[in-house]
Design an enzyme around this catalytic site. Structure first.
Site, PDB file in Angstrom:
ATOM      1  N   GLN A   1     -21.926 -57.524  94.106  1.00  0.00           N
ATOM      2  CA  GLN A   1     -21.396 -57.514  92.747  1.00  0.00           C
ATOM      3  C   GLN A   1     -22.461 -56.980  91.786  1.00  0.00           C
ATOM      4  O   GLN A   1     -23.577 -57.513  91.718  1.00  0.00           O
ATOM      5  CB  GLN A   1     -20.958 -58.899  92.283  1.00  0.00           C
ATOM      6  CG  GLN A   1     -20.186 -58.804  90.960  1.00  0.00           C
ATOM      7  CD  GLN A   1     -19.980 -60.146  90.287  1.00  0.00           C
ATOM      8  OE1 GLN A   1     -20.933 -60.770  89.829  1.00  0.00           O
ATOM      9  NE2 GLN A   1     -18.728 -60.583  90.217  1.00  0.00           N
TER      10      GLN A   1
ATOM     11  N   THR B   1     -23.323 -67.460  90.658  1.00  0.00           N
ATOM     12  CA  THR B   1     -24.748 -67.366  90.377  1.00  0.00           C
ATOM     13  C   THR B   1     -25.458 -68.615  90.888  1.00  0.00           C
ATOM     14  O   THR B   1     -25.112 -69.735  90.514  1.00  0.00           O
ATOM     15  CB  THR B   1     -24.992 -67.215  88.871  1.00  0.00           C
ATOM     16  OG1 THR B   1     -24.328 -66.035  88.417  1.00  0.00           O
ATOM     17  CG2 THR B   1     -26.479 -67.119  88.561  1.00  0.00           C
TER      18      THR B   1
ATOM     19  N   TYR C   1     -19.262 -60.893  79.832  1.00  0.00           N
ATOM     20  CA  TYR C   1     -20.468 -60.103  80.053  1.00  0.00           C
ATOM     21  C   TYR C   1     -20.255 -58.684  79.512  1.00  0.00           C
ATOM     22  O   TYR C   1     -19.213 -58.382  78.949  1.00  0.00           O
ATOM     23  CB  TYR C   1     -20.859 -60.139  81.522  1.00  0.00           C
ATOM     24  CG  TYR C   1     -21.174 -61.541  81.987  1.00  0.00           C
ATOM     25  CD1 TYR C   1     -22.268 -62.236  81.466  1.00  0.00           C
ATOM     26  CD2 TYR C   1     -20.357 -62.204  82.891  1.00  0.00           C
ATOM     27  CE1 TYR C   1     -22.548 -63.540  81.855  1.00  0.00           C
ATOM     28  CE2 TYR C   1     -20.622 -63.511  83.286  1.00  0.00           C
ATOM     29  CZ  TYR C   1     -21.720 -64.171  82.757  1.00  0.00           C
ATOM     30  OH  TYR C   1     -21.987 -65.467  83.130  1.00  0.00           O
TER      31      TYR C   1
ATOM     32  N   PRO D   1     -17.984 -64.631  93.780  1.00  0.00           N
ATOM     33  CA  PRO D   1     -19.385 -64.560  93.328  1.00  0.00           C
ATOM     34  C   PRO D   1     -19.742 -65.772  92.485  1.00  0.00           C
ATOM     35  O   PRO D   1     -18.993 -66.151  91.586  1.00  0.00           O
ATOM     36  CB  PRO D   1     -19.421 -63.274  92.498  1.00  0.00           C
ATOM     37  CG  PRO D   1     -18.006 -63.064  92.066  1.00  0.00           C
ATOM     38  CD  PRO D   1     -17.143 -63.613  93.156  1.00  0.00           C
TER      39      PRO D   1
ATOM     40  N   HIS E   1     -18.697 -56.225  87.868  1.00  0.00           N
ATOM     41  CA  HIS E   1     -18.373 -57.421  87.083  1.00  0.00           C
ATOM     42  C   HIS E   1     -17.992 -56.989  85.671  1.00  0.00           C
ATOM     43  O   HIS E   1     -18.835 -56.582  84.872  1.00  0.00           O
ATOM     44  CB  HIS E   1     -19.579 -58.352  87.042  1.00  0.00           C
ATOM     45  CG  HIS E   1     -19.250 -59.763  86.644  1.00  0.00           C
ATOM     46  ND1 HIS E   1     -18.105 -60.107  85.971  1.00  0.00           N
ATOM     47  CD2 HIS E   1     -19.919 -60.928  86.843  1.00  0.00           C
ATOM     48  CE1 HIS E   1     -18.091 -61.418  85.750  1.00  0.00           C
ATOM     49  NE2 HIS E   1     -19.189 -61.939  86.282  1.00  0.00           N
TER      50      HIS E   1
END
Length: 333
Positions: free
Chosen positions: A104, A29, A159, A27, A154
């Site tokens: 995700q 962004t 995060y 993954p 995730h």
């Protein structure tokens, strides 16, 4: 003589999900979804990687439907309505190319969020926990309805869920804080909630890490025992696959043993694992993949520059692989 790349190019089955190869698209962004809605451009982007031998694509982080998840407008969401319709186009294009794709599910926590509005482990109340679990459940149902083959939670890189795992950001004194096992309580509840809201045979992947975007030296576990406490709770809650994120996959996770983070995750839980971390950026390191006990290998930045990296690397066309440069992040094809 078989090479690591030969092995990775072979099919594998995760539960009941057949993959054409053991290569995974990590993954990343990309911020190309206006208003949080995936577009035909996104669908073509993911399809191109599936056409070139990536067995499982993991989407960039898709936000749960809660206002605290992010303030960014160009990151995709995983919510009912236009976003779900957009993802349905993405999954159909990947499937048409013979690929498989996982969504995700993401909440930023305090990372890249304004301090005055960020939700963190220390400031979430009981009502807030309920709201978050409901939002994760909704996103899980949307993922299943949009045609995804798997989902990934995730819980890495600093995060929200990773903030619960990291003692630097989790100072709670209730059941959500304390030692490694206690800090894993809320992430495990999210895993259990997602598991309960997707089909029984849909693989559930959990991504975790030691490092954070804000602190590369951070650790959620100082010893294998502590890591086992955390990952054991993930497995008990319903995780099927563990995606162990490192900055460099060849580095040992703990002193005195050459195993990387994915190797330790497999050793501690017995679950299938994905290793990731600068794979393909340094061609001389590819042989090191054989040293680590991972079932799948995720490719990140190298797939931005080379959508056809798997085809090139597994057919002896290494000279055609273009080195990754930071400026390549502006590329979207």
């Amino acid at each position: 003589m078989s090479t690591p790349l030969d092995t990775l190019a072979r099919p594998i089955t995760l539960g009941k999900l057949d993959l054409s190869s053991r290569f995974v698209m990590a993954p990343m962004t990309r911020k190309r979804s206006p208003g949080g809605v995936p577009t035909a451009e996104n669908a073509a982007y993911y399809r191109r990687r599936a056409e070139h031998g990536v067995g499982l694509i993991i989407t960039e982080g898709a936000l749960i439907g809660h206002p605290s998840a992010s303030h960014e407008d160009d990151v995709p969401r995983l919510t009912p309505g236009p976003a779900e319709d957009g993802w349905r186009l993405v999954t159909s294009e990947v499937h048409a190319a013979g690929g498989r794709i996982a969504a995700q599910i993401w909440h930023l926590g305090s990372e890249r969020m304004p301090a005055e509005t960020a939700w963190t482990p220390d400031n979430i109340n009981i009502n807030g926990f309920d709201q978050l679990l409901q939002a994760y459940a909704q996103s899980a149902r949307v993922a299943a309805g949009a045609g995804f083959d798997a989902v990934e939670i995730h819980a890495a890189h600093g995060y929200l869920l990773d903030e619960f795992l990291w003692p630097h950001t989790n100072h709670r004194s209730d059941r959500f804080g304390g030692g490694p096992k206690e800090r894993a309580t809320f992430p495990a509840e999210v895993i259990r909630t997602v598991r309960d809201n997707i089909p029984e045979d849909m693989p559930l992947i959990v991504r975790f890490s030691q490092f954070k975007e804000r602190d590369y030296a951070a650790r959620i576990a100082d010893t294998p025992t502590e890591l086992g406490d955390i990952l054991g709770k993930f497995a008990e809650a319903g995780a099927d696959v563990l995606h162990a994120s490192q900055r460099r996959f060849w580095e040992p996770a703990f002193a005195g043993d050459p195993a990387n983070l994915a190797g330790w995750a497999k050793r501690l839980t017995g679950l299938p694992t994905i290793t990731v971390g600068s794979v393909g950026l340094d061609q001389t390191r590819l042989a090191d993949l054989a040293k680590h006990d991972a079932d799948l290998v995720a490719l990140g930045r190298v797939l931005i520059t080379n959508p056809d990296w798997v085809t090139l690397a597994t057919t002896g066309r290494d000279q055609e692989i273009r080195p990754y440069r930071k400026a390549d992040e502006d590329i979207y094809h």
